[in-house]
Design an enzyme around this catalytic site. Structure first.
Site, mmCIF file in Angstrom:
data_model
loop_
_atom_site.group_PDB
_atom_site.id
_atom_site.type_symbol
_atom_site.label_atom_id
_atom_site.label_comp_id
_atom_site.label_asym_id
_atom_site.label_seq_id
_atom_site.Cartn_x
_atom_site.Cartn_y
_atom_site.Cartn_z
ATOM 1 N N GLY A 80 0.837 -1.191 0.000
ATOM 2 C CA GLY A 80 0.000 0.000 0.000
ATOM 3 C C GLY A 80 0.870 1.237 0.000
ATOM 4 O O GLY A 80 2.064 1.173 0.308
ATOM 5 N N GLN A 85 3.443 9.830 0.935
ATOM 6 C CA GLN A 85 4.651 9.091 0.580
ATOM 7 C C GLN A 85 5.126 9.420 -0.831
ATOM 8 O O GLN A 85 6.215 9.002 -1.222
ATOM 9 C CB GLN A 85 4.425 7.584 0.731
ATOM 10 C CG GLN A 85 4.251 7.151 2.179
ATOM 11 C CD GLN A 85 4.112 5.649 2.292
ATOM 12 O OE1 GLN A 85 3.023 5.104 2.148
ATOM 13 N NE2 GLN A 85 5.227 4.977 2.540
ATOM 14 N N CYS A 131 7.954 -0.484 5.719
ATOM 15 C CA CYS A 131 7.380 0.749 5.180
ATOM 16 C C CYS A 131 8.235 1.223 4.015
ATOM 17 O O CYS A 131 9.474 1.240 4.120
ATOM 18 C CB CYS A 131 7.320 1.823 6.266
ATOM 19 S SG CYS A 131 6.651 3.409 5.692
ATOM 20 N N LEU A 132 7.593 1.620 2.921
ATOM 21 C CA LEU A 132 8.339 2.100 1.756
ATOM 22 C C LEU A 132 9.094 3.390 2.056
ATOM 23 O O LEU A 132 10.072 3.703 1.380
ATOM 24 C CB LEU A 132 7.382 2.311 0.580
ATOM 25 C CG LEU A 132 6.620 1.064 0.111
ATOM 26 C CD1 LEU A 132 5.789 1.393 -1.120
ATOM 27 C CD2 LEU A 132 7.562 -0.092 -0.163
ATOM 28 N N HIS A 173 -1.930 0.671 8.806
ATOM 29 C CA HIS A 173 -0.629 1.291 8.519
ATOM 30 C C HIS A 173 -0.805 2.529 7.641
ATOM 31 O O HIS A 173 -0.242 3.593 7.929
ATOM 32 C CB HIS A 173 0.258 0.250 7.814
ATOM 33 C CG HIS A 173 1.607 0.738 7.411
ATOM 34 N ND1 HIS A 173 2.776 0.303 8.014
ATOM 35 C CD2 HIS A 173 2.003 1.600 6.443
ATOM 36 C CE1 HIS A 173 3.805 0.883 7.442
ATOM 37 N NE2 HIS A 173 3.368 1.679 6.480
ATOM 38 N N GLU A 174 -1.596 2.398 6.564
ATOM 39 C CA GLU A 174 -1.757 3.521 5.642
ATOM 40 C C GLU A 174 -2.575 4.652 6.266
ATOM 41 O O GLU A 174 -2.290 5.830 6.035
ATOM 42 C CB GLU A 174 -2.392 3.047 4.335
ATOM 43 C CG GLU A 174 -1.626 1.963 3.601
ATOM 44 C CD GLU A 174 -0.178 2.314 3.314
ATOM 45 O OE1 GLU A 174 0.135 3.532 3.178
ATOM 46 O OE2 GLU A 174 0.655 1.399 3.220
ATOM 47 N N HIS A 177 -0.312 6.743 8.297
ATOM 48 C CA HIS A 177 0.473 7.678 7.491
ATOM 49 C C HIS A 177 -0.236 9.012 7.332
ATOM 50 O O HIS A 177 0.386 10.075 7.444
ATOM 51 C CB HIS A 177 0.727 7.091 6.094
ATOM 52 C CG HIS A 177 2.004 6.325 5.975
ATOM 53 N ND1 HIS A 177 3.237 6.870 6.244
ATOM 54 C CD2 HIS A 177 2.227 5.051 5.578
ATOM 55 C CE1 HIS A 177 4.179 5.965 6.036
ATOM 56 N NE2 HIS A 177 3.597 4.847 5.635
#
Length: 219
Positions: A80, A85, A131-132, A173-174, A177
């Site tokens: 995701g 991001q 995490c990216l 998680h998203e 963010h």
């Protein structure tokens, strides 16, 4: 209406925006249309503030952003990706993820809000999470094993997405963010510092792999 929690144990169809479809390509159509954007990294201010609500729906700009986020998520091998991001201050995230039961979920949501889970129904699962925007390290993070998120699609229609297991973890998680939080914030200080050291050592290799995948996709 989104699929209910128990349905995926018997119905393995891909879920697009929470609804089962009879067939779906390996690469989401958004990936084909989208361009790859730079992924922000921990330490950048945009990752540390609450994002603005999406107020303009049905626009070419919003559709293009979603396409670009899918393409960026694909070359980064992500599950995701949130708008901040890719350095965009909007409450929006996308996902393309296969859950613990082998069901693929694909979609996007704007202005997401997680339902509160009553204490008697809360079950925390401790599993590895990455995490990216923290390229490289993974750490064990406790998350609720089920999640319901409510928001809007790109045209402004109401949307409810439900997830279990790994997909529930992704939804939480998203959403974090978009509130300015990273999974690092859920770690003890010593563990957080260790993860950042690991990131510093591995990020160049991670960036190179993403660039190679982008080239392979012609992006």
């Amino acid at each position: 209406m989104a699929v209910r929690f128990g349905d995926t144990s018997h119905d393995r169809r891909v879920r697009v925006q929470g609804e089962p479809v009879e067939s779906y390509p390996r690469l989401a159509p958004e990936v084909e249309r989208g361009a790859v954007r730079r992924i922000t990294v921990v330490g950048e201010e945009v990752l540390r503030r609450r994002c603005r609500e999406v107020t303009r729906f049905g626009t070419p700009e919003l559709s293009r952003l979603i396409d670009d986020m899918f393409a960026t998520n694909q070359v980064a091998e992500g599950a995701g990706l949130a708008a901040n991001q890719v350095d965009v201050d909007l409450q929006l995230f996308v996902w393309d993820i296969t859950d613990d039961w082998g069901v693929r979920h694909v979609g996007h949501i704007a202005n997401p809000v997680l339902d509160e889970v009553p204490a008697e129904h809360r079950r925390l699962v401790e599993e590895s999470e990455g995490c990216l925007s923290v390229p490289g390290p993974y750490r064990v993070v406790p998350r609720l094993d089920r999640a319901v998120v409510r928001g809007r699609d790109k045209d402004g229609a109401p949307l409810v997405i439900e997830g279990r297991g790994y997909f529930a973890r992704c939804l939480q998680h998203e959403t974090d963010h978009l509130r300015g939080h990273l999974y690092l914030d859920r770690l003890a200080q010593r563990e957080r510092k260790a993860a950042l050291r690991e990131m510093a050592e591995s990020k160049d290799e991670t960036f190179a792999r993403r660039a190679a995948l982008a080239t392979k996709l012609g992006k």
